[in-house]
Design a protein around this motif. Structure first.
Motif, PDB file in Angstrom:
ATOM      1  N   ASN A   1       0.825  -1.218   0.000  1.00 38.73           N
ATOM      2  CA  ASN A   1       0.000   0.000   0.000  1.00 38.73           C
ATOM      3  C   ASN A   1       0.859   1.269   0.000  1.00 38.73           C
ATOM      4  N   TYR A   2       2.041   1.199   0.660  1.00 40.47           N
ATOM      5  CA  TYR A   2       2.939   2.367   0.633  1.00 40.47           C
ATOM      6  C   TYR A   2       3.363   2.674  -0.805  1.00 40.47           C
ATOM      7  N   PHE A   3       3.737   1.594  -1.520  1.00 45.99           N
ATOM      8  CA  PHE A   3       4.163   1.792  -2.907  1.00 45.99           C
ATOM      9  C   PHE A   3       3.014   2.329  -3.758  1.00 45.99           C
ATOM     10  N   LEU A   4       1.840   1.705  -3.586  1.00 40.73           N
ATOM     11  CA  LEU A   4       0.682   2.111  -4.399  1.00 40.73           C
ATOM     12  C   LEU A   4       0.306   3.573  -4.172  1.00 40.73           C
ATOM     13  N   ALA A   5       0.362   3.983  -2.908  1.00 36.53           N
ATOM     14  CA  ALA A   5      -0.038   5.361  -2.599  1.00 36.53           C
ATOM     15  C   ALA A   5       0.915   6.358  -3.272  1.00 36.53           C
ATOM     16  N   THR A   6       2.202   6.034  -3.296  1.00 36.07           N
ATOM     17  CA  THR A   6       3.160   6.918  -3.968  1.00 36.07           C
ATOM     18  C   THR A   6       2.876   6.975  -5.468  1.00 36.07           C
ATOM     19  N   VAL A   7       2.635   5.804  -6.055  1.00 30.75           N
ATOM     20  CA  VAL A   7       2.370   5.759  -7.505  1.00 30.75           C
ATOM     21  C   VAL A   7       1.079   6.545  -7.812  1.00 30.75           C
ATOM     22  N   ALA A   8       0.079   6.396  -6.956  1.00 30.57           N
ATOM     23  CA  ALA A   8      -1.190   7.112  -7.169  1.00 30.57           C
ATOM     24  C   ALA A   8      -0.955   8.621  -7.208  1.00 30.57           C
ATOM     25  N   GLN A   9      -0.132   9.109  -6.306  1.00 28.59           N
ATOM     26  CA  GLN A   9       0.145  10.553  -6.284  1.00 28.59           C
ATOM     27  C   GLN A   9       0.869  10.991  -7.556  1.00 28.59           C
TER      28      GLN A   9
END
Ligand SMILES: Cc1cc2nc3c(=O)[nH]c(=O)nc-3n(C[C@H](O)[C@H](O)[C@H](O)COP(=O)(O)OP(=O)(O)OC[C@H]3O[C@@H](n4cnc5c(N)ncnc54)[C@H](O)[C@@H]3O)c2cc1C
Length: 563
Positions: free
Chosen positions: A494-502
């Motif tokens: 989820n940490y990785f996904l949240a960065t990619v989402a931003q």
């Protein structure tokens, strides 16, 4: 803590990772491959049913590598790095043959000799080699045959959480052994990052569960630049039902005619010449428009018709999908399948040079993690070609560089810091479950940053993303085990996904035009004067800074400014 030292460290064991490891191992260096799952059982490549694009000696009269180049750049709306596209079209054909030399089988025509060739959206000629609907699996079978033969060290079920660096270059990586829960510290002279895409950022996706953009976030954190992150491809034909299949690739564009609920073959309106063989962005938008304007089916999709083929054709050409149809009660000889767009591929990724080396010395990035070849929209069948070419180039260059330099020391305390998050999540008693956070993120991205975007939707998404990001720190697990704890993996992803989402959302907001897979309803036209350029993203402390940089137009420019 487990310590390993290697010359070349390959992170990821999909097609790009296997190709890079195979190539690097030819150059007399020690190669280690680390992957989040089991070899030949994880990643996107094994799922690829389609084909590999490449104009070799098998080409049809009239076809050429120049034409493949032109199709790719036009398909990418001129945002491709043209010197990388040139490398792709020149080098892919030999690598397709090399795969055959190491054991891959490609489908033949009736003569039993010449390759059967597929054509797909945006290609001018049939030029893509394949095997039934298991081309990616066949590719992996051949590559892993070599990986195993060549004494490449494989660390499976190990999730990399951080890349290590000194002042001048990358020095290794830190991960978590998902079987034992132990920290793994890997020292390396060079690193090749090949973690695949991030389809799980969206509610509906054709990607497998582990495709969570780890590579993009790892590279960004290590100081590399991301480029073109606003360009996310939605494959037009995802399953809509049953729920267990939702988002999975439901049919192949070259074997369907698409109809709306009025019985109209609606692609005649949107791209009368190419119809379903138009580029994927156009077909996906056409479906979205048909459904939005009330001409969709009961599940919110349109109808893929395969009844026009001779009996037995679909079963022969796509046996795996045919089996799935039978299981869900669809007979393609007489029934139509309802389908809708699903998140499929990230055109953006890490900015690389001609050896697929990033701006961080010693850090190479290949396959779906790398940007540049596909521009604003990937042409079908070019991803498998790209991962062969980028894997081979990076494998060779990383091995050569590793042979010239020494091992840099790494500080084991860094490894501890990198895995602290896992410990915190395991020990936290109350908080938000990773799956809850993941579902919120996926729904948000689907509703506000998917096929059709606008300033209002993107601004709204950025605000909500800030909130979701702050909630990462309160993730708590229902299961406290360190062994094979999928909930823990999800929390870390989820940490990785949240960065990619931003990154996707920020870039999409800044690009005030529509181009390729990025469609802004408030700016529906392409604007070559203002936007024939890339957006790159760097991480500075906690902030993401965006910059505009020129596009490589070395060989061709858009005709008359039109796309
Ligand atoms: C359903 C589907 C069908 C497709 N069909 C085609 C096609 O027919 N033709 C075509 O050209 N393209 C196709 N594509 C696109 C293409 O298959 C992919 O872009 C390509 O296979 C990606 O390869 P990769 O090696 O970069 O990543 P992957 O194959 O996804 O491999 C990524 C690897 O990285 C590992 N990994 C991830 N995170 C970590 C971490 N933190 N630590 C350690 N390891 C990690 C994973 O476990 C995996 O081993 C398709 C895509 C999909 C989703």
């Amino acid at each position: 803590m487990h310590h390993f030292a290697t010359d070349v460290l390959v992170i990821g064991g999909g097609g790009a990772g296997a190709m890079a490891a195979y190539e690097a191992s030819k150059h007399g260096v020690k190669v280690t491959m680390v992957l989040k799952g089991f070899p030949e059982r994880c990643g996107i490549t094994i799922m690829a049913p389609g084909a590999i694009a490449g104009v070799g000696s098998w080409h049809e009269p009239g076809d050429s590598r120049d034409l493949h180049f032109l199709d790719t750049v036009r398909g990418g709306s001129f945002l491709n790095e043209q010197r990388l596209v040139r490398i792709l079209v020149e080098e892919a054909p030999d690598l397709i043959l090399e795969l055959e030399r190491i054991g891959a089988l490609w489908q033949r025509k009736a003569d039993g000799e010449s390759y059967a060739l597929r054509i797909d959206g945006g290609h001018s000629y049939p030029r893509c080699t394949f095997l039934e609907d298991r081309t990616g699996r066949e590719m992996m079978r051949a590559l892993f045959g070599e990986v195993k033969k060549r004494n490449i060290n494989i660390l499976s079920n190990t999730m990399i959480l951080k890349l290590l660096k000194d002042e001048s270059r990358v020095t290794g990586a830190v991960g978590l052994n998902l079987e034992t829960g132990e920290t793994v510290l890997l020292r390396a002279k060079t690193v090749i990052l090949t973690c695949g895409g991030a389809g799980n950022l969206y509610l509906n996706t054709s990607n497998p569960t582990g495709a969570t953009g780890d590579g993009y976030a790892l590279a960004l954190d290590a100081g590399a630049e991301l480029m073109d992150m606003e360009f996310v491809q939605f494959y037009p034909l995802g399953f809509l039902f049953p729920n267990s299949l939702r988002g999975n690739l439901g049919a192949l564009l070259y074997y369907v005619h698409l109809f709306n609920n009025k019985g109209e073959r609606f692609m005649e309106k949107y791209d009368p010449e190419r119809l379903e063989l138009s580029t994927r962005d156009r077909v996906a938008r056409a479906i979205y428009t048909e459904v939005k304007e009330g001409r969709g089916g009961p599940h919110g999709g349109v109808f893929a018709d395969m009844t026009y083929h001779e009996p037995g054709f679909i079963a022969k050409m796509q046996p795996a999908l045919y089996e799935t149809y039978q299981k869900i009660g669809i007979t393609p000889e007489k029934d139509r399948l309802e389908v809708a767009p699903t998140c499929h591929f990230f055109m953006g990724g890490v900015r690389v040079d001609e050896n697929w080396q990033s701006s961080v010395p010693g850090l190479f990035v290949t396959g779906e993690n790398a940007a540049g070849v596909h521009g604003a929209n990937r042409l079908s069948q070019n991803a498998l070609a790209e991962l062969l070419v980028s894997g081979a180039r990076a494998g060779k260059a990383a091995a050569k560089l590793a042979a010239e330099i020494g091992q840099a020391p790494v500080d084991p305390r860094e490894a501890k810091t990198a895995t602290e998050l896992a410990g915190q999540m395991l020990s936290r008693e109350d908080g938000i479950r990773p799956v809850t956070l993941r579902n919120r993120l996926r729904r948000l991205m689907w509703e506000k940053v998917a096929v059709i975007r606008s300033e209002a939707s993107l601004r709204g998404a950025l605000v909500e993303l800030e909130v979701l990001k702050s909630q990462l720190e309160s993730q708590a697990l229902s299961l406290k085990s360190r062994h094979y704890n999928q909930e823990l993996v999800e929390g870390l992803e989820n940490y990785f996904l949240a960065t990619v989402a931003q990154c996707v959302t920020k870039a999409a907001l800044l690009r005030t035009e529509s181009r390729g897979a990025h469609y802004r309803e408030d700016y529906p036209a392409a604007d070559n004067k203002r936007w024939l350029k890339h957006l790159t993203i760097r991480q500075k402390a906690d902030d993401l800074t965006v910059q505009e940089i020129p596009v490589d137009l070395a060989e061709i420019k858009p005709e008359g400014g039109a796309l």
